[in-house]
Design a protein around this motif. Structure first.
Motif, PDB file in Angstrom:
ATOM      1  N   PHE A 174       7.064   8.324  23.789  1.00 47.03           N
ATOM      2  CA  PHE A 174       7.062   9.391  24.330  1.00 47.03           C
ATOM      3  C   PHE A 174       5.651  10.188  23.112  1.00 47.03           C
ATOM      4  CE2 PHE A 174      10.993   8.150  25.407  1.00 47.03           C
ATOM      5  CZ  PHE A 174      11.133   9.147  27.009  1.00 47.03           C
ATOM      6  N   MET A 175       4.970  10.962  23.150  1.00 54.11           N
ATOM      7  CA  MET A 175       4.269  11.344  22.900  1.00 54.11           C
ATOM      8  C   MET A 175       3.681  13.172  22.533  1.00 54.11           C
ATOM      9  SD  MET A 175       0.995   9.056  23.064  1.00 54.11           S
ATOM     10  CE  MET A 175      -0.065   9.457  22.246  1.00 54.11           C
ATOM     11  N   CYS A 176       3.628  13.452  21.567  1.00 60.70           N
ATOM     12  CA  CYS A 176       3.347  14.893  21.326  1.00 60.70           C
ATOM     13  C   CYS A 176       2.350  14.866  20.871  1.00 60.70           C
ATOM     14  CB  CYS A 176       4.773  15.522  20.240  1.00 60.70           C
ATOM     15  SG  CYS A 176       4.774  17.463  20.463  1.00 60.70           S
TER      16      CYS A 176
ATOM     17  N   GLU B 213      10.781  13.732  29.896  1.00 69.02           N
ATOM     18  CA  GLU B 213      10.274  14.620  28.571  1.00 69.02           C
ATOM     19  C   GLU B 213      11.432  15.260  28.027  1.00 69.02           C
ATOM     20  OE1 GLU B 213       9.938  19.304  28.129  1.00 69.02           O
ATOM     21  OE2 GLU B 213       8.656  18.277  30.096  1.00 69.02           O
ATOM     22  N   ILE B 214      10.976  15.080  26.396  1.00 65.82           N
ATOM     23  CA  ILE B 214      12.150  15.051  25.560  1.00 65.82           C
ATOM     24  C   ILE B 214      11.913  16.325  24.370  1.00 65.82           C
ATOM     25  CG2 ILE B 214      13.121  14.054  23.413  1.00 65.82           C
ATOM     26  CD1 ILE B 214      12.446  11.365  24.688  1.00 65.82           C
ATOM     27  N   ASP B 215      12.922  17.521  24.417  1.00 65.09           N
ATOM     28  CA  ASP B 215      12.667  18.134  23.756  1.00 65.09           C
ATOM     29  C   ASP B 215      13.116  18.270  22.081  1.00 65.09           C
ATOM     30  OD1 ASP B 215      11.534  20.852  22.165  1.00 65.09           O
ATOM     31  OD2 ASP B 215      12.929  21.697  23.914  1.00 65.09           O
ATOM     32  N   ILE B 216      11.891  17.799  21.268  1.00 68.36           N
ATOM     33  CA  ILE B 216      12.613  16.904  19.828  1.00 68.36           C
ATOM     34  C   ILE B 216      12.090  18.101  18.756  1.00 68.36           C
ATOM     35  CG2 ILE B 216      12.211  15.645  18.087  1.00 68.36           C
ATOM     36  CD1 ILE B 216      11.937  12.814  20.374  1.00 68.36           C
ATOM     37  N   ALA B 217      13.010  18.598  17.786  1.00 70.56           N
ATOM     38  CA  ALA B 217      12.935  19.301  16.870  1.00 70.56           C
ATOM     39  C   ALA B 217      13.648  17.832  15.112  1.00 70.56           C
ATOM     40  CB  ALA B 217      13.533  20.957  16.733  1.00 70.56           C
TER      41      ALA B 217
ATOM     42  N   SER C 246       8.367  20.975  15.695  1.00 67.97           N
ATOM     43  CA  SER C 246       9.247  20.877  16.789  1.00 67.97           C
ATOM     44  C   SER C 246       8.457  20.735  17.980  1.00 67.97           C
ATOM     45  CB  SER C 246      10.242  21.991  16.932  1.00 67.97           C
ATOM     46  OG  SER C 246       9.206  22.685  16.786  1.00 67.97           O
ATOM     47  N   GLY C 247       8.573  19.844  19.329  1.00 73.46           N
ATOM     48  CA  GLY C 247       7.491  19.573  20.146  1.00 73.46           C
ATOM     49  C   GLY C 247       7.748  19.521  21.601  1.00 73.46           C
ATOM     50  N   LYS C 248       7.534  18.841  22.513  1.00 71.95           N
ATOM     51  CA  LYS C 248       7.874  18.665  23.192  1.00 71.95           C
ATOM     52  C   LYS C 248       7.130  17.223  23.657  1.00 71.95           C
ATOM     53  CE  LYS C 248       8.623  22.129  26.373  1.00 71.95           C
ATOM     54  NZ  LYS C 248      10.011  22.163  26.273  1.00 71.95           N
ATOM     55  N   PHE C 249       7.317  15.910  23.753  1.00 70.70           N
ATOM     56  CA  PHE C 249       7.400  14.933  23.579  1.00 70.70           C
ATOM     57  C   PHE C 249       7.376  14.025  25.322  1.00 70.70           C
ATOM     58  CE2 PHE C 249       7.821  15.600  19.272  1.00 70.70           C
ATOM     59  CZ  PHE C 249       7.953  15.080  18.897  1.00 70.70           C
ATOM     60  N   PHE C 250       6.765  13.573  25.812  1.00 67.21           N
ATOM     61  CA  PHE C 250       6.085  13.307  27.182  1.00 67.21           C
ATOM     62  C   PHE C 250       6.449  12.028  26.791  1.00 67.21           C
ATOM     63  CE2 PHE C 250       5.113  17.770  26.996  1.00 67.21           C
ATOM     64  CZ  PHE C 250       5.221  18.116  27.898  1.00 67.21           C
ATOM     65  N   LYS C 251       6.564  10.883  28.450  1.00 70.67           N
ATOM     66  CA  LYS C 251       6.242   9.871  27.908  1.00 70.67           C
ATOM     67  C   LYS C 251       5.516   9.792  28.424  1.00 70.67           C
ATOM     68  CE  LYS C 251       9.533   5.712  29.376  1.00 70.67           C
ATOM     69  NZ  LYS C 251      10.675   5.362  30.218  1.00 70.67           N
ATOM     70  N   VAL C 252       4.117   8.009  28.082  1.00 69.41           N
ATOM     71  CA  VAL C 252       3.008   7.513  28.841  1.00 69.41           C
ATOM     72  C   VAL C 252       3.054   6.280  28.910  1.00 69.41           C
ATOM     73  CG1 VAL C 252       1.931   9.781  27.157  1.00 69.41           C
ATOM     74  CG2 VAL C 252       2.492   7.432  25.770  1.00 69.41           C
TER      75      VAL C 252
END
Length: 108
Positions: free
Chosen positions: A8-10, A85-89, A102-108
């Protein structure tokens, strides 16, 4: 294999959460958190809503020593089966400073 396994990338943070192994039966996982060009091994715990999802919450923490780097965070996945999508802080600490993120990490 768990749907949670993967990278998962931001892009905004230039960060990654890489989940190399996840066990849905007990909510345990392992992987790496990458930020500021530091790869930190992390332990992860997660729980699917109603034991089947698709909503999921997770937490992770880890460290490398000498030099000292520590990372921890928590996240929310609205639908692991559809949007990946993971919303991480969380926070990232080195021997000289502490940085929140904090940010949204999307699976690649």
């Amino acid at each position: 294999m768990s749907l949670l396994t993967g990278k998962f990338m931001c892009k905004e943070l230039n960060a990654e959460l890489i989940i190399s192994h996840a066990e849905d039966s007990d909510g345990s996982a392992i992987g790496e958190f990458v930020l500021a060009e530091k790869n930190i091994p992390v332990s992860i715990h997660y729980h699917f809503k109603n034991s089947g999802g698709p909503e999921t919450t997770l937490t992770f923490s880890g460290h490398i020593d000498d030099p000292n780097y520590y990372a921890g965070g928590s996240g929310y996945i609205a639908n692991i089966k559809e949007n990946n999508e993971i919303d991480i802080a969380g926070g990232f600490t080195s021997i000289s400073d502490t940085t929140g993120f904090s940010g949204k990490f999307f699976k690649v």
